[in-house]
Design a protein around this motif. Structure first.
Motif, PDB file in Angstrom:
ATOM      1  N   HIS A 138      38.449 -43.624  -5.145  1.00  0.00           N
ATOM      2  CA  HIS A 138      39.006 -43.142  -6.407  1.00  0.00           C
ATOM      3  C   HIS A 138      38.941 -44.182  -7.516  1.00  0.00           C
ATOM      4  CE1 HIS A 138      40.531 -39.457  -4.518  1.00  0.00           C
ATOM      5  NE2 HIS A 138      40.827 -40.223  -3.482  1.00  0.00           N
ATOM      6  N   ALA A 139      38.433 -45.358  -7.190  1.00  0.00           N
ATOM      7  CA  ALA A 139      38.306 -46.392  -8.219  1.00  0.00           C
ATOM      8  C   ALA A 139      37.145 -46.071  -9.148  1.00  0.00           C
ATOM      9  CB  ALA A 139      38.094 -47.757  -7.571  1.00  0.00           C
ATOM     10  N   THR A 565      28.422 -41.991 -17.017  1.00  0.00           N
ATOM     11  CA  THR A 565      28.583 -40.741 -16.273  1.00  0.00           C
ATOM     12  C   THR A 565      27.869 -40.868 -14.939  1.00  0.00           C
ATOM     13  OG1 THR A 565      28.553 -39.507 -18.354  1.00  0.00           O
ATOM     14  CG2 THR A 565      28.230 -38.241 -16.355  1.00  0.00           C
ATOM     15  N   SER A 566      28.442 -40.279 -13.909  1.00  0.00           N
ATOM     16  CA  SER A 566      27.782 -40.275 -12.605  1.00  0.00           C
ATOM     17  C   SER A 566      26.456 -39.527 -12.705  1.00  0.00           C
ATOM     18  CB  SER A 566      28.681 -39.587 -11.574  1.00  0.00           C
ATOM     19  OG  SER A 566      27.929 -39.114 -10.474  1.00  0.00           O
ATOM     20  N   VAL A 626      31.147 -28.121 -32.033  1.00  0.00           N
ATOM     21  CA  VAL A 626      30.749 -29.443 -32.531  1.00  0.00           C
ATOM     22  C   VAL A 626      30.431 -30.355 -31.356  1.00  0.00           C
ATOM     23  CG1 VAL A 626      32.089 -29.233 -34.649  1.00  0.00           C
ATOM     24  CG2 VAL A 626      33.155 -30.193 -32.607  1.00  0.00           C
ATOM     25  N   ARG A 627      29.650 -31.407 -31.620  1.00  0.00           N
ATOM     26  CA  ARG A 627      29.190 -32.311 -30.572  1.00  0.00           C
ATOM     27  C   ARG A 627      30.345 -32.992 -29.857  1.00  0.00           C
ATOM     28  NH1 ARG A 627      28.241 -37.591 -29.593  1.00  0.00           N
ATOM     29  NH2 ARG A 627      29.263 -38.155 -31.539  1.00  0.00           N
ATOM     30  N   GLU A 628      31.360 -33.424 -30.620  1.00  0.00           N
ATOM     31  CA  GLU A 628      32.483 -34.151 -30.014  1.00  0.00           C
ATOM     32  C   GLU A 628      33.224 -33.280 -28.999  1.00  0.00           C
ATOM     33  OE1 GLU A 628      31.750 -34.097 -33.157  1.00  0.00           O
ATOM     34  OE2 GLU A 628      31.259 -36.196 -33.591  1.00  0.00           O
ATOM     35  N   GLU A 629      33.335 -31.992 -29.307  1.00  0.00           N
ATOM     36  CA  GLU A 629      34.021 -31.087 -28.370  1.00  0.00           C
ATOM     37  C   GLU A 629      33.198 -30.926 -27.098  1.00  0.00           C
ATOM     38  OE1 GLU A 629      35.495 -26.426 -28.027  1.00  0.00           O
ATOM     39  OE2 GLU A 629      34.844 -27.229 -29.971  1.00  0.00           O
ATOM     40  N   CYS A 630      31.886 -30.776 -27.238  1.00  0.00           N
ATOM     41  CA  CYS A 630      31.021 -30.656 -26.057  1.00  0.00           C
ATOM     42  C   CYS A 630      31.079 -31.918 -25.208  1.00  0.00           C
ATOM     43  CB  CYS A 630      29.579 -30.384 -26.492  1.00  0.00           C
ATOM     44  SG  CYS A 630      29.306 -28.740 -27.168  1.00  0.00           S
ATOM     45  N   LEU A 631      31.092 -33.062 -25.872  1.00  0.00           N
ATOM     46  CA  LEU A 631      31.131 -34.325 -25.146  1.00  0.00           C
ATOM     47  C   LEU A 631      32.437 -34.478 -24.378  1.00  0.00           C
ATOM     48  CD1 LEU A 631      29.275 -36.740 -24.762  1.00  0.00           C
ATOM     49  CD2 LEU A 631      30.451 -37.882 -26.642  1.00  0.00           C
ATOM     50  N   SER A 632      33.522 -34.064 -24.989  1.00  0.00           N
ATOM     51  CA  SER A 632      34.826 -34.128 -24.321  1.00  0.00           C
ATOM     52  C   SER A 632      34.861 -33.205 -23.107  1.00  0.00           C
ATOM     53  CB  SER A 632      35.925 -33.748 -25.311  1.00  0.00           C
ATOM     54  OG  SER A 632      37.184 -33.716 -24.672  1.00  0.00           O
ATOM     55  N   LEU A 633      34.321 -31.989 -23.259  1.00  0.00           N
ATOM     56  CA  LEU A 633      34.289 -31.044 -22.136  1.00  0.00           C
ATOM     57  C   LEU A 633      33.356 -31.533 -21.025  1.00  0.00           C
ATOM     58  CD1 LEU A 633      34.174 -27.675 -24.134  1.00  0.00           C
ATOM     59  CD2 LEU A 633      36.096 -28.560 -22.785  1.00  0.00           C
ATOM     60  N   LEU A 634      32.271 -32.200 -21.417  1.00  0.00           N
ATOM     61  CA  LEU A 634      31.352 -32.750 -20.424  1.00  0.00           C
ATOM     62  C   LEU A 634      32.041 -33.805 -19.571  1.00  0.00           C
ATOM     63  CD1 LEU A 634      28.492 -33.184 -19.210  1.00  0.00           C
ATOM     64  CD2 LEU A 634      28.101 -34.844 -21.038  1.00  0.00           C
ATOM     65  N   LYS A 635      32.815 -34.669 -20.186  1.00  0.00           N
ATOM     66  CA  LYS A 635      33.501 -35.723 -19.435  1.00  0.00           C
ATOM     67  C   LYS A 635      34.522 -35.126 -18.464  1.00  0.00           C
ATOM     68  CE  LYS A 635      32.835 -39.330 -22.910  1.00  0.00           C
ATOM     69  NZ  LYS A 635      33.479 -40.242 -23.891  1.00  0.00           N
ATOM     70  N   LEU A 636      35.205 -34.075 -18.905  1.00  0.00           N
ATOM     71  CA  LEU A 636      36.163 -33.405 -18.019  1.00  0.00           C
ATOM     72  C   LEU A 636      35.436 -32.764 -16.829  1.00  0.00           C
ATOM     73  CD1 LEU A 636      38.557 -31.673 -20.591  1.00  0.00           C
ATOM     74  CD2 LEU A 636      39.085 -33.626 -19.117  1.00  0.00           C
ATOM     75  N   ALA A 637      34.288 -32.136 -17.105  1.00  0.00           N
ATOM     76  CA  ALA A 637      33.524 -31.488 -16.037  1.00  0.00           C
ATOM     77  C   ALA A 637      32.983 -32.520 -15.046  1.00  0.00           C
ATOM     78  CB  ALA A 637      32.374 -30.685 -16.639  1.00  0.00           C
ATOM     79  N   GLU A 639      34.229 -35.525 -14.426  1.00  0.00           N
ATOM     80  CA  GLU A 639      35.360 -36.077 -13.664  1.00  0.00           C
ATOM     81  C   GLU A 639      35.809 -35.106 -12.573  1.00  0.00           C
ATOM     82  OE1 GLU A 639      39.942 -37.623 -14.465  1.00  0.00           O
ATOM     83  OE2 GLU A 639      38.570 -37.344 -16.158  1.00  0.00           O
ATOM     84  N   LYS A 640      35.824 -33.797 -12.906  1.00  0.00           N
ATOM     85  CA  LYS A 640      36.191 -32.785 -11.920  1.00  0.00           C
ATOM     86  C   LYS A 640      35.174 -32.769 -10.772  1.00  0.00           C
ATOM     87  CE  LYS A 640      38.204 -29.128 -10.196  1.00  0.00           C
ATOM     88  NZ  LYS A 640      39.568 -29.166  -9.615  1.00  0.00           N
ATOM     89  N   HIS A 641      33.907 -32.852 -11.111  1.00  0.00           N
ATOM     90  CA  HIS A 641      32.874 -32.837 -10.081  1.00  0.00           C
ATOM     91  C   HIS A 641      33.001 -34.039  -9.153  1.00  0.00           C
ATOM     92  CE1 HIS A 641      28.881 -33.658  -8.340  1.00  0.00           C
ATOM     93  NE2 HIS A 641      28.798 -32.344  -8.258  1.00  0.00           N
ATOM     94  N   GLN A 642      33.221 -35.198  -9.713  1.00  0.00           N
ATOM     95  CA  GLN A 642      33.369 -36.398  -8.895  1.00  0.00           C
ATOM     96  C   GLN A 642      34.565 -36.294  -7.966  1.00  0.00           C
ATOM     97  OE1 GLN A 642      30.363 -37.767  -8.883  1.00  0.00           O
ATOM     98  NE2 GLN A 642      31.299 -39.792  -8.934  1.00  0.00           N
ATOM     99  N   ASN A 643      35.647 -35.735  -8.462  1.00  0.00           N
ATOM    100  CA  ASN A 643      36.841 -35.582  -7.634  1.00  0.00           C
ATOM    101  C   ASN A 643      36.578 -34.621  -6.476  1.00  0.00           C
ATOM    102  OD1 ASN A 643      39.707 -36.014  -7.083  1.00  0.00           O
ATOM    103  ND2 ASN A 643      39.963 -33.891  -7.716  1.00  0.00           N
TER     104      ASN A 643
END
Length: 773
Positions: A138-139, A565-566, A626-637, A639-643
């Protein structure tokens, strides 16, 4: 013929003067050397078994413990046996046959041995407890906490010195059984983006009913099995997912691995086969001696299970009426070779040693030069292994149970592995990259449907122009295991073994080497009808495969890492975006993950289509996002995938638990609408990453071309895609896509174009060029 003469150890004639006995000394010498080789192999296996059985202890540690213990007692004037000899003397007349000093020595050795075994068991159990902790996963990538560093030190201390391949098997923890509540919650979460509200509410009701009523009862039996068995999943997974399948294993189960993409070491077919076969046999020798190093994670400290290596060689899948069986023999000194409809048995040892590459090339040249015609029914005999399993099982029992057919079939099934000297040419062509690679992949996946023995653990396929590849049976092990062998072969072939300027293997042919043995068959007309029927089934399946391989050269993991990003999460999210653009809908997605952190672990499923990923995909196809919203959603996705990937690796996945619960319900005769519906959902997008495990074997900075271009598999669903990908170095990702021509919903080439565009679109979100400036 020389080989026929040398096959006879002695001859005799009867005359009026008596019996004239003529011994063939060369034949007797070969028998002696063969026996010597076998006894050496048995001794090495026995020694390795002892070393593995006492690990993390060692014979040297035994001597240290025993000598130290006896020295301490001698210094303190104590009885080293702690009264053991005296107690034994009450029941056995020990004192009559042993002096007092002898009794002290024997007692000291016995008690010292007990102390040594106790220390081993303590170290082994402490290591098992340490390896049961997975907090290090988890690190954040690149950072190691102080607790993890301390844990790594303890793992190193209790891991012993110089481990062999199977040394850690007794120290690996057992795969844990997740709770019913957690599995049901994660299942509902995974299907929420795929179901309309009405269907989801219905599924939620079935899930809650199962969780409260039948689930706990099934879980109790599963817990009982987990306490008793080494792994509560693997034996059922092997039997019910693989061996009990009655459909063709060609395309549906077997998978392939490719050669170098841009490097062609030689165009001589026999020479390429000589080096490759020799490298494979060298790997088998290392495997027999347990000299293959264990696979580790996290700074080469966390070992993975090595059980799947045991059946890599000398293994064959034998068909049965209801279930197949994996037949494994301890040793095999020959390989089976197919060329233009004929089967040959080729011995791999002579003079008590392994044949050299040039000598193997010599044997392959003899086969290629053989102009004999196939016997009736022989040419397409292997189609039996490509069709349905039940007709093959019946034919095997009826026509191959005795006589020359049985002997020839045994030569194939008990061979170390199977080799096809293919009479077609396959290669990546720069002026026609798409068609050439697609043809290459299809040839490795199914060939002509009768020129590979699909039941063997793996087939080495060498094409007429020197290109090669593998086709592997799936039940005995997963792709990373055969990938480990293939990396060894590719690293040995052009760089270590090498070729002459003319393209031949290095060395000289052997003047007295016995030639290959042509296998003989007597295939009746009735059996030939079964062969033709199996071939028809196999050809229909093979012709329906729409295969597309493309190297993605725009960027690789080097740029993806700059996005913080992984790489795997990046690619999986790109696949979701590409699939939505391709089909205008989301689907149940399978990504293979391994559970080899546990004893006898195999795979688990990561359900890559998540709520977070779907939200990102919808944002990407929206007109006003907007790009910033897509980028934020990408990071959440991501992180979810890695978990989810971590949960799958640490035994907290969904699908293997539900599968085993379903098997228990069938044993109990219980019908579960919930489990039945869960396991009936098709995986319309099945994905897998081919990992590069032995990076040290390849100089990817100077020679990124010297690495396998990966491998692939057939589509899992009739209306779905199969996608395999390999990350090669820092700047290349190879994709292998498969689907079926018969489905109006799929097109592998269209999907490949969508994957490429999705990768580029996601990278654009990070605006790396502006950051660099």
């Amino acid at each position: 013929m020389a080989e026929a003469h040398q096959a006879v150890a002695f001859q005799f004639t009867v005359s009026p003067d008596g019996i004239d006995l003529q011994l063939c000394h060369e034949a007797l010498r070969q028998i002696y050397l063969s026996g010597l080789h076998s006894w050496k192999k048995r001794f090495i296996r026995f020694k390795n078994g002892v070393m593995t059985g006492v690990y993390p202890g060692s014979p040297g540690g035994f001597m240290v413990v025993v000598v130290s213990y006896m020295s301490y007692n001698q210094y303190r004037r104590l009885d080293p046996s702690m009264g053991l000899i005296a107690k034994l003397g009450q029941h056995m007349p020990i004192s009559r046959y042993m002096s007092t000093d002898s009794q002290r020595i024997v007692g000291g050795v016995l008690v010292g041995t007990g102390l040594w075994v106790t220390i081993i068991m303590i170290m082994r159990n402490v290591l098992k407890s340490l390896l049961s902790w997975h907090g290090w996963m988890h690190a954040r990538h690149g950072s190691v906490s102080w607790s993890t560093r301390l844990w790594l030190i303890l793992v190193k201390v209790f891991s012993g010195r110089k481990p062999m391949l199977y040394s850690f098997q007794n120290s690996l923890p057992r795969l844990p059984v997740p709770t019913i509540k957690d599995t049901c919650r994660r299942y509902l979460e995974s299907v929420r983006p795929l179901m309309e509200d009405e269907r989801y509410e219905r599924m939620e009701g079935l899930t809650k009913d199962f969780e409260k009523n039948l689930g706990p009862r099934l879980q109790w039996y599963l817990k009982l099995k987990s306490w008793w068995a080494s792994n509560y999943v693997s034996d059922w997974w092997e039997e019910y997912i693989y061996l009990r399948g009655r459909g063709p294993i060609m395309v549906n189960s077997n998978y392939y691995a490719m050669d170098f993409l841009y490097v062609f070491p030689t165009s001589i077919q026999a020479a390429r086969a000589g080096n490759a076969i020799h490298a494979i046999m060298l790997y088998r020798r290392k495997l027999d001696r347990a000299q293959v190093q264990p696979i580790y994670l996290l700074a080469n400290k966390v070992p993975l299970c090595s059980a799947q290596w045991e059946r890599m060689f000398n293994t064959n899948r034998v068909p049965g009426l209801e279930t197949d069986v994996l037949q494994h023999v301890n040793d095999s000194k020959h390989i089976a070779v197919y060329h233009k409809g004929r089967f040959f048995k080729v011995w791999m040892f002579y003079d008590g040693r392994l044949l050299l590459p040039r000598e193997i090339e010599q044997q392959m040249e003899r086969i290629l030069a053989d102009s004999s015609e196939p016997l009736p029914g022989e040419e397409k005999l292997a189609a039996l292994t490509a069709g349905d399993r039940t007709p093959w099982a019946k034919a095997r029992e009826t026509y191959f149970g005795r006589g020359k057919n049985k002997n020839s079939l045994d030569a194939i099934e008990k061979a170390a592995f199977f080799v096809t000297l293919d009479d077609t040419e396959q290669r990546f062509e720069e002026d026609n990259p798409v068609k050439s690679l697609d043809s290459y992949a299809k040839s490795l996946l199914h060939g002509k449907c009768y020129d590979r023995w699909f039941d063997k653990s793996f087939n080495l396929i060498v094409f007429k122009n020197g290109t090669m590849g593998l086709n592997a049976e799936h039940s005995w092990a997963d792709a990373p295991i055969i990938g480990h062998l293939w990396e060894h072969v590719l690293s040995m072939d052009p760089l270590k073994l090498g070729y002459t300027e003319e393209g031949h293997c290095c060395g000289e042919p052997h003047p007295n080497l016995p030639g290959p043995q042509r296998l003989s068959w007597d295939v009746p007309a009735e059996c030939q009808e079964v062969i033709q029927s199996s071939l028809t089934v196999a050809r229909n399946l093979a012709d329906d495969v729409d295969s597309h391989i493309f190297p993605f050269i725009d960027f690789g993991k080097g740029l993806i890492k700059k996005c913080r990003t992984s790489p795997d999460a990046f690619i999986q999210i790109a696949l979701q975006l590409a699939h939505y653009r391709d089909k205008k809908k989301f689907c149940l997605t399978y990504e293979a993950s391994m559970t080899r952190l546990f004893r006898e672990g195999r795979t688990e499923t990561v359900r890559s289509c998540t709520l977070e990923t779907c939200a990102f995909v919808r944002a990407m196809i929206g007109d006003e996002t907007v790009r910033e919203e897509c980028l934020s959603l990408l990071k959440l996705a991501a992180e979810k995938h890695q978990n989810m990937y971590r949960l799958a690796m640490t035994g907290e996945g969904i699908d293997r638990h539900l599968f085993c619960l379903y098997v228990v319900s069938k044993y109990l005769g219980e019908d579960s609408p919930f489990l039945k519906e869960v396991l009936s959902d098709p995986w319309r997008l099945s994905t897998s990453q081919t990992p590069l495990q032995q990076v040290e074997l390849f100089d990817l900075v100077r020679h990124p071309e010297y690495v396998s271009s990966g491998g692939g598999f057939g589509p899992v669903a009739d209306d779905g895609y199969g996608v395999s990908y390999i990350i090669v170095g820092e700047n290349l990702i190879n994709f292998h896509i498969s689907s079926k021509h018969s489905s109006p919903e799929t097109d592998s080439h269209r999907f490949g174009a969508n994957i490429r565009q999705a990768m580029l679109d996601i990278l654009d979100l990070f605006q790396l060029e502006k950051k660099t400036k």
